[in-house]
Motif scaffolding. Sequence first.
Motif, PDB file in Angstrom:
ATOM      1  N   LYS A  66     -41.361 -57.604  27.967  1.00  0.00           N
ATOM      2  CA  LYS A  66     -41.420 -56.606  26.872  1.00  0.00           C
ATOM      3  C   LYS A  66     -40.133 -55.221  27.282  1.00  0.00           C
ATOM      4  N   SER A  67     -40.813 -54.524  28.297  1.00  0.00           N
ATOM      5  CA  SER A  67     -40.034 -54.002  28.964  1.00  0.00           C
ATOM      6  C   SER A  67     -38.129 -54.366  29.610  1.00  0.00           C
ATOM      7  N   GLY A  68     -38.676 -55.481  29.379  1.00  0.00           N
ATOM      8  CA  GLY A  68     -37.095 -55.144  30.052  1.00  0.00           C
ATOM      9  C   GLY A  68     -36.048 -55.969  28.622  1.00  0.00           C
ATOM     10  N   ILE A  69     -36.889 -55.541  27.653  1.00  0.00           N
ATOM     11  CA  ILE A  69     -35.963 -55.818  26.038  1.00  0.00           C
ATOM     12  C   ILE A  69     -35.598 -53.947  26.192  1.00  0.00           C
ATOM     13  N   VAL A  70     -36.490 -53.800  26.438  1.00  0.00           N
ATOM     14  CA  VAL A  70     -36.783 -52.156  25.820  1.00  0.00           C
ATOM     15  C   VAL A  70     -35.199 -51.594  26.889  1.00  0.00           C
ATOM     16  N   ASN A  71     -35.412 -51.853  27.734  1.00  0.00           N
ATOM     17  CA  ASN A  71     -34.188 -51.316  28.283  1.00  0.00           C
ATOM     18  C   ASN A  71     -33.107 -51.826  28.358  1.00  0.00           C
ATOM     19  N   VAL A  72     -32.571 -53.616  27.700  1.00  0.00           N
ATOM     20  CA  VAL A  72     -31.619 -53.788  27.135  1.00  0.00           C
ATOM     21  C   VAL A  72     -31.124 -52.893  25.781  1.00  0.00           C
ATOM     22  N   ARG A  73     -32.216 -52.327  25.493  1.00  0.00           N
ATOM     23  CA  ARG A  73     -32.357 -51.287  24.155  1.00  0.00           C
ATOM     24  C   ARG A  73     -31.726 -50.225  24.151  1.00  0.00           C
ATOM     25  N   MET A  74     -32.219 -49.872  24.650  1.00  0.00           N
ATOM     26  CA  MET A  74     -32.108 -48.430  25.697  1.00  0.00           C
ATOM     27  C   MET A  74     -30.239 -48.084  26.263  1.00  0.00           C
ATOM     28  N   VAL A  75     -29.784 -49.092  27.197  1.00  0.00           N
ATOM     29  CA  VAL A  75     -28.586 -48.781  27.204  1.00  0.00           C
ATOM     30  C   VAL A  75     -27.390 -49.350  26.309  1.00  0.00           C
ATOM     31  N   ILE A  76     -28.039 -50.176  25.381  1.00  0.00           N
ATOM     32  CA  ILE A  76     -27.091 -49.852  24.321  1.00  0.00           C
ATOM     33  C   ILE A  76     -27.218 -48.333  23.482  1.00  0.00           C
ATOM     34  N   THR A  77     -28.276 -47.974  23.528  1.00  0.00           N
ATOM     35  CA  THR A  77     -28.156 -46.538  22.633  1.00  0.00           C
ATOM     36  C   THR A  77     -27.548 -45.518  23.564  1.00  0.00           C
ATOM     37  N   GLU A  78     -27.606 -45.949  24.757  1.00  0.00           N
ATOM     38  CA  GLU A  78     -27.555 -44.888  25.578  1.00  0.00           C
ATOM     39  C   GLU A  78     -25.524 -44.718  25.374  1.00  0.00           C
ATOM     40  N   GLU A  79     -25.103 -45.744  24.772  1.00  0.00           N
ATOM     41  CA  GLU A  79     -23.473 -46.169  24.725  1.00  0.00           C
ATOM     42  C   GLU A  79     -23.482 -45.185  23.611  1.00  0.00           C
ATOM     43  N   LYS A  80     -24.134 -45.422  23.023  1.00  0.00           N
ATOM     44  CA  LYS A  80     -24.087 -44.825  21.512  1.00  0.00           C
ATOM     45  C   LYS A  80     -23.992 -43.289  21.415  1.00  0.00           C
TER      46      LYS A  80
ATOM     47  N   ASP B  80     -25.972 -35.787  11.330  1.00  0.00           N
ATOM     48  CA  ASP B  80     -26.276 -36.709  11.765  1.00  0.00           C
ATOM     49  C   ASP B  80     -26.178 -36.859  13.624  1.00  0.00           C
ATOM     50  N   LEU B  81     -24.966 -36.956  13.591  1.00  0.00           N
ATOM     51  CA  LEU B  81     -24.917 -37.206  14.884  1.00  0.00           C
ATOM     52  C   LEU B  81     -25.827 -36.110  16.230  1.00  0.00           C
ATOM     53  N   ILE B  82     -26.131 -34.443  15.324  1.00  0.00           N
ATOM     54  CA  ILE B  82     -26.785 -34.280  16.579  1.00  0.00           C
ATOM     55  C   ILE B  82     -28.294 -34.257  16.461  1.00  0.00           C
ATOM     56  N   GLU B  83     -28.625 -35.123  15.505  1.00  0.00           N
ATOM     57  CA  GLU B  83     -30.020 -35.151  14.851  1.00  0.00           C
ATOM     58  C   GLU B  83     -29.993 -36.710  16.266  1.00  0.00           C
ATOM     59  N   SER B  84     -29.476 -37.845  16.243  1.00  0.00           N
ATOM     60  CA  SER B  84     -28.817 -38.682  17.166  1.00  0.00           C
ATOM     61  C   SER B  84     -29.039 -38.889  18.466  1.00  0.00           C
ATOM     62  N   ILE B  85     -28.445 -37.916  18.606  1.00  0.00           N
ATOM     63  CA  ILE B  85     -28.744 -36.942  20.275  1.00  0.00           C
ATOM     64  C   ILE B  85     -29.976 -36.363  20.971  1.00  0.00           C
ATOM     65  N   LYS B  86     -30.144 -35.494  19.427  1.00  0.00           N
ATOM     66  CA  LYS B  86     -31.902 -34.876  19.492  1.00  0.00           C
ATOM     67  C   LYS B  86     -33.161 -35.730  19.661  1.00  0.00           C
ATOM     68  N   THR B  87     -32.940 -36.983  19.003  1.00  0.00           N
ATOM     69  CA  THR B  87     -33.531 -38.179  18.961  1.00  0.00           C
ATOM     70  C   THR B  87     -34.159 -38.759  20.401  1.00  0.00           C
ATOM     71  N   TYR B  88     -32.811 -39.455  20.597  1.00  0.00           N
ATOM     72  CA  TYR B  88     -32.495 -39.964  21.986  1.00  0.00           C
ATOM     73  C   TYR B  88     -33.054 -39.147  23.255  1.00  0.00           C
ATOM     74  N   LEU B  89     -33.288 -38.154  23.106  1.00  0.00           N
ATOM     75  CA  LEU B  89     -33.838 -36.624  24.169  1.00  0.00           C
ATOM     76  C   LEU B  89     -35.495 -37.255  24.426  1.00  0.00           C
ATOM     77  N   ILE B  90     -35.915 -36.757  23.342  1.00  0.00           N
ATOM     78  CA  ILE B  90     -37.719 -36.740  22.473  1.00  0.00           C
ATOM     79  C   ILE B  90     -38.456 -37.734  22.805  1.00  0.00           C
ATOM     80  N   GLU B  91     -37.342 -38.930  21.988  1.00  0.00           N
ATOM     81  CA  GLU B  91     -38.256 -40.864  22.342  1.00  0.00           C
ATOM     82  C   GLU B  91     -37.935 -41.197  23.659  1.00  0.00           C
TER      83      GLU B  91
END
Length: 284
Positions: free
Chosen positions: A3-17, A48-59
């Motif tokens: 499960k942690s591996g799946i989360v890490n893959v998701r976060m890598v994709i989000t990091e690029e975004k 929306d761009l600001i919110e996406s970054i804020k959400t990523y930092l917080i979550e």
Amino acid sequence: MSKSGIVNVRMVITEEKILSNIDKIQKLINPKSKKQIVQLEDDSYFKDLIESIKTYLIEYPKKKNFPPSVYKSAYGLVEFATNQFEENTKRIEELIRQREQNIAQAGQLKELLEATEVGTREKDWKDKVKKAEAIFSEDMIETLMIVGKAKIAEEEDYQDAVKLLNARINNLETNLHIEIDMERIEDRSKALSYIGIEIADALKSIPTPIEEPEVNVVEEVAQQAIPAPEQQVQYTEETTFEAKPSLWERIKNSKFVRAIRSITKIRIVLDYSDALPEGRGENN
């Protein structure tokens, strides 16, 4: 895969975004860019761009393993926005001084017009106009001389000169071009301060990441770098965004905010929207 591996893959994709979104914001607030933020309240794409970054930092699940590239880019964005905000402060102060000078000149020109007009003309009007050469343009001085030399108010040249001087007085009093410039700068500063509030505050909860070439050893290196448990509080304080020079404090304490509120009577109102995490739209 765990499960942690799946989360890490998701976060890598989000990091690029997120890195892409940070780059888009950087372009929108860059004064050299052709496409810039204009109206914060009407620009849902920007928020929306600001919110996406804020959400990523917080979550982000494990703050101590936060991606160094995102942290560095987000911090750089806040710093750039703050520097731009301070440049706006300087420009606003210049415009305020210019407006005050214009209003003062309008009063002086009124007095000179009254001193040279038929019916109110003063004996020493020529001396007064001569002294004004250091203040007004050559054209204005010549126009005042036409008014002062006129024998009667019905002369066409006299009437044209009076109209021209009154128009100049009105322009100096209204300062329309300065008001437009100040409104434009205020719009940009709303966007810049929005970045400071949303992203800088979110960064405070993240310890400064330790950049390492290999992702799988970051946690181990970080653990080795952390002092003993009794010193954990001190370590956290020294490695968070809040412990660094506070960029947002520079915005809040800026003379710009006071100048805008007290002189232009404009309140900086931040409009929070329900933005989508990824940011709507893909406009570059």
